[in-house]
Design an enzyme around this catalytic site. Sequence first.
Site, PDB file in Angstrom:
ATOM      1  N   TYR A 116       2.683   1.666  -5.442  1.00  0.00           N
ATOM      2  CA  TYR A 116       2.979   2.246  -4.122  1.00  0.00           C
ATOM      3  C   TYR A 116       3.825   1.262  -3.322  1.00  0.00           C
ATOM      4  O   TYR A 116       3.458   0.089  -3.198  1.00  0.00           O
ATOM      5  CB  TYR A 116       1.678   2.574  -3.368  1.00  0.00           C
ATOM      6  N   SER A 117       4.957   1.756  -2.799  1.00  0.00           N
ATOM      7  CA  SER A 117       5.800   0.920  -1.953  1.00  0.00           C
ATOM      8  C   SER A 117       5.019   0.509  -0.721  1.00  0.00           C
ATOM      9  O   SER A 117       4.340   1.340  -0.110  1.00  0.00           O
ATOM     10  CB  SER A 117       7.028   1.696  -1.483  1.00  0.00           C
ATOM     11  N   CYS A 298      15.198   5.846  -2.178  1.00  0.00           N
ATOM     12  CA  CYS A 298      13.791   5.745  -2.550  1.00  0.00           C
ATOM     13  C   CYS A 298      13.118   7.093  -2.356  1.00  0.00           C
ATOM     14  O   CYS A 298      13.363   7.784  -1.363  1.00  0.00           O
ATOM     15  CB  CYS A 298      13.099   4.674  -1.707  1.00  0.00           C
ATOM     16  N   GLU A 338      14.976   2.921  -6.097  1.00  0.00           N
ATOM     17  CA  GLU A 338      13.597   2.907  -6.584  1.00  0.00           C
ATOM     18  C   GLU A 338      13.044   4.316  -6.442  1.00  0.00           C
ATOM     19  O   GLU A 338      12.655   4.750  -5.352  1.00  0.00           O
ATOM     20  CB  GLU A 338      12.744   1.915  -5.810  1.00  0.00           C
ATOM     21  N   TYR A 340      10.627   7.586  -8.322  1.00  0.00           N
ATOM     22  CA  TYR A 340       9.452   7.760  -9.180  1.00  0.00           C
ATOM     23  C   TYR A 340       9.109   9.223  -9.384  1.00  0.00           C
ATOM     24  O   TYR A 340       9.679  10.076  -8.734  1.00  0.00           O
ATOM     25  CB  TYR A 340       8.244   7.023  -8.583  1.00  0.00           C
TER      26      TYR A 340
HETATM   27  C1  LIG Z   1       7.898   1.855  -7.821  1.00  0.00           C
HETATM   28  C2  LIG Z   1       7.041   3.034  -7.403  1.00  0.00           C
HETATM   29  C3  LIG Z   1       6.735   3.198  -6.069  1.00  0.00           C
HETATM   30  C4  LIG Z   1       5.975   4.287  -5.655  1.00  0.00           C
HETATM   31  N1  LIG Z   1       5.701   4.436  -4.327  1.00  0.00           N
HETATM   32  C5  LIG Z   1       4.956   5.486  -3.898  1.00  0.00           C
HETATM   33  C6  LIG Z   1       4.681   5.654  -2.499  1.00  0.00           C
HETATM   34  O1  LIG Z   1       5.109   4.861  -1.645  1.00  0.00           O
HETATM   35  N2  LIG Z   1       3.926   6.728  -2.139  1.00  0.00           N
HETATM   36  C7  LIG Z   1       3.447   7.636  -3.047  1.00  0.00           C
HETATM   37  O2  LIG Z   1       2.754   8.590  -2.647  1.00  0.00           O
HETATM   38  N3  LIG Z   1       3.702   7.484  -4.368  1.00  0.00           N
HETATM   39  C8  LIG Z   1       4.431   6.439  -4.815  1.00  0.00           C
HETATM   40  N4  LIG Z   1       4.668   6.291  -6.170  1.00  0.00           N
HETATM   41  C9  LIG Z   1       4.047   7.254  -7.118  1.00  0.00           C
HETATM   42  C10 LIG Z   1       2.623   6.781  -7.482  1.00  0.00           C
HETATM   43  O3  LIG Z   1       2.697   5.594  -8.246  1.00  0.00           O
HETATM   44  C11 LIG Z   1       1.838   7.804  -8.341  1.00  0.00           C
HETATM   45  O4  LIG Z   1       2.610   8.152  -9.442  1.00  0.00           O
HETATM   46  C12 LIG Z   1       1.440   9.059  -7.587  1.00  0.00           C
HETATM   47  O5  LIG Z   1       0.654   8.748  -6.440  1.00  0.00           O
HETATM   48  C13 LIG Z   1       0.628   9.989  -8.493  1.00  0.00           C
HETATM   49  O6  LIG Z   1      -0.460   9.285  -9.001  1.00  0.00           O
HETATM   50  P1  LIG Z   1      -1.911   9.939  -9.119  1.00  0.00           P
HETATM   51  O7  LIG Z   1      -2.807   8.955  -9.764  1.00  0.00           O
HETATM   52  O8  LIG Z   1      -2.342  10.497  -7.808  1.00  0.00           O
HETATM   53  O9  LIG Z   1      -1.645  11.159 -10.075  1.00  0.00           O
HETATM   54  P2  LIG Z   1      -2.025  11.231 -11.650  1.00  0.00           P
HETATM   55  O10 LIG Z   1      -3.471  11.372 -11.806  1.00  0.00           O
HETATM   56  O11 LIG Z   1      -1.353  10.104 -12.346  1.00  0.00           O
HETATM   57  O12 LIG Z   1      -1.325  12.593 -12.035  1.00  0.00           O
HETATM   58  C14 LIG Z   1       0.101  12.699 -12.034  1.00  0.00           C
HETATM   59  C15 LIG Z   1       0.508  14.116 -11.693  1.00  0.00           C
HETATM   60  O13 LIG Z   1       0.080  15.020 -12.696  1.00  0.00           O
HETATM   61  C16 LIG Z   1      -0.643  16.110 -12.129  1.00  0.00           C
HETATM   62  N5  LIG Z   1      -1.687  16.511 -13.113  1.00  0.00           N
HETATM   63  C17 LIG Z   1      -2.901  15.979 -13.283  1.00  0.00           C
HETATM   64  N6  LIG Z   1      -3.562  16.584 -14.318  1.00  0.00           N
HETATM   65  C18 LIG Z   1      -2.724  17.525 -14.793  1.00  0.00           C
HETATM   66  C19 LIG Z   1      -2.788  18.465 -15.840  1.00  0.00           C
HETATM   67  N7  LIG Z   1      -3.876  18.596 -16.614  1.00  0.00           N
HETATM   68  N8  LIG Z   1      -1.727  19.263 -16.059  1.00  0.00           N
HETATM   69  C20 LIG Z   1      -0.608  19.145 -15.308  1.00  0.00           C
HETATM   70  N9  LIG Z   1      -0.483  18.263 -14.303  1.00  0.00           N
HETATM   71  C21 LIG Z   1      -1.516  17.465 -14.046  1.00  0.00           C
HETATM   72  C22 LIG Z   1      -1.205  15.577 -10.846  1.00  0.00           C
HETATM   73  O14 LIG Z   1      -1.433  16.601  -9.900  1.00  0.00           O
HETATM   74  C23 LIG Z   1      -0.098  14.639 -10.396  1.00  0.00           C
HETATM   75  O15 LIG Z   1       0.901  15.334  -9.670  1.00  0.00           O
HETATM   76  C24 LIG Z   1       5.463   5.213  -6.606  1.00  0.00           C
HETATM   77  C25 LIG Z   1       5.781   5.031  -7.956  1.00  0.00           C
HETATM   78  C26 LIG Z   1       6.551   3.971  -8.364  1.00  0.00           C
HETATM   79  C27 LIG Z   1       6.855   3.799  -9.816  1.00  0.00           C
END
Ligand SMILES: Cc1cc2nc3c(=O)[nH]c(=O)nc-3n(C[C@H](O)[C@H](O)[C@H](O)COP(=O)(O)OP(=O)(O)OC[C@H]3O[C@@H](n4cnc5c(N)ncnc54)[C@H](O)[C@@H]3O)c2cc1C
Length: 340
Positions: A116-117, A298, A338, A340
């Site tokens: 997360y940024s 971003c 950046e 994602y």
């Molecule tokens: C450099 C970088 C910076 C970032 N900065 C931010 C930031 O500032 N703010 C921010 O909000 N995010 C940011 N992200 C994204 C963040 O890292 C996560 O990827 C995001 O919050 C989703 O993670 P999660 O664990 O909630 O979802 P996960 O549990 O990893 O799931 C990923 C997605 O898949 C979906 N999903 C889950 N299960 C299923 C299924 N069975 N079938 C289909 N789909 C499914 C979920 O609804 C979700 O949308 C950043 C990423 C990077 C790489």
Amino acid sequence: MKTTFCLAVCVASAAAFVPATKPSFGTKLAAKQNFLEAEPYFDQSTVPVNVYKNKAPFTGKVVSSKRIVGPKATGETCHIIIDHNGDFPFWEGQSWGVIPPGTREKDGKPHSVRLYSIASTRYGDDMTGKTGSLCVRRATYWCPDLKADDPAKKGICSNFLCDTKPGDEVNMTGPAGKVMLLPEEEPDTDYIMVATGTGIAPYRGFVRRLFTEETPAGEAYKGQAWLFLGVANSDALLYDDEWQTVLKEYPENFRLDYALSREQENKNGGKMYIQDKVEEYADEIFAKLDSGAHIYFCGLKGMMPGIQDMLKSVCEEKKVDYDEWLKGLKSKKQWHVEVY
Ligand SMILES: Cc1cc2nc3c(=O)[nH]c(=O)nc-3n(C[C@H](O)[C@H](O)[C@H](O)COP(=O)(O)OP(=O)(O)OC[C@H]3O[C@@H](n4cnc5c(N)ncnc54)[C@H](O)[C@@H]3O)c2cc1C
Ligand SMILES: *[C@@H]1O[C@H](CO)[C@@H](O)[C@H](O)[C@H]1NC(C)=O
């Protein structure tokens, strides 16, 4: 002379110096925020990277977790302040990793880290240098059959963060990344910051550093910082009150443009996406880049193809070779992405 907002903590410390008046917005801070600066402040050779790793994460404590979008926003976005007690220094533009609690269903192993940024400056929202903030959108999964969000498929880490309460612990890694750092050697550098949704996070740190805080970087800054934010509608805008305050104080040095895809139309009568808003100012942006401005992108990955198609077509109109132009920006480190 710069003036600055007074946050609660600063008010308390400033009061000792200005006993007769009650400091309010616009009051100059008595104490400088310079205790977390490199020497000189723009020297990036000591930027911390991956100090805390997966195997030995840092445990932070949630100060607050709040929804920051209006009722008609598409989805929910939260601002989460995390206390690190000064033990987890970072620079503006870096990210924190978060390891959600619990284990994965598929193999019982711990969840993997999500990045997360960081949405605050190194001083945190309270200027103590002991907190950092995140701007997190709850990831949901729209089930086409149910025609509703499927609760079984909601994003693990984003929902964990948005649901935290003050005092909750968060296992964290990082700080990660150097591509989004702010080059501060030349105080007249223009910055063009393009965000979709939570892509705004690093820019909140930038804008607070350049305009709100009384840091050496902010005091020296003479360039223009131009922020573009794309969201669905005005309820989904992020930190608008902060941008408006900076705009009022620094109308020459700060610019703000919104692309509201469901409320505005582009010049062809279609939805106003971020690339359409940037395109409206293409001549100015190209001129700024020619003179050494830095451009940042971003947010969601999906934003880049539209941006790149737009830039390509502007280059064609200008009889500029797009690939060469982009190569030039990249080699001079003016191009920061950046997504994602
Ligand atoms: C450099 C970088 C910076 C970032 N900065 C931010 C930031 O500032 N703010 C921010 O909000 N995010 C940011 N992200 C994204 C963040 O890292 C996560 O990827 C995001 O919050 C989703 O993670 P999660 O664990 O909630 O979802 P996960 O549990 O990893 O799931 C990923 C997605 O898949 C979906 N999903 C889950 N299960 C299923 C299924 N069975 N079938 C289909 N789909 C499914 C979920 O609804 C979700 O949308 C950043 C990423 C990077 C790489
Ligand atoms: C943090 O990590 C420790 C060690 O793995 C674990 O015991 C604890 O439950 C984790 N806490 C959270 C909130 O994830």
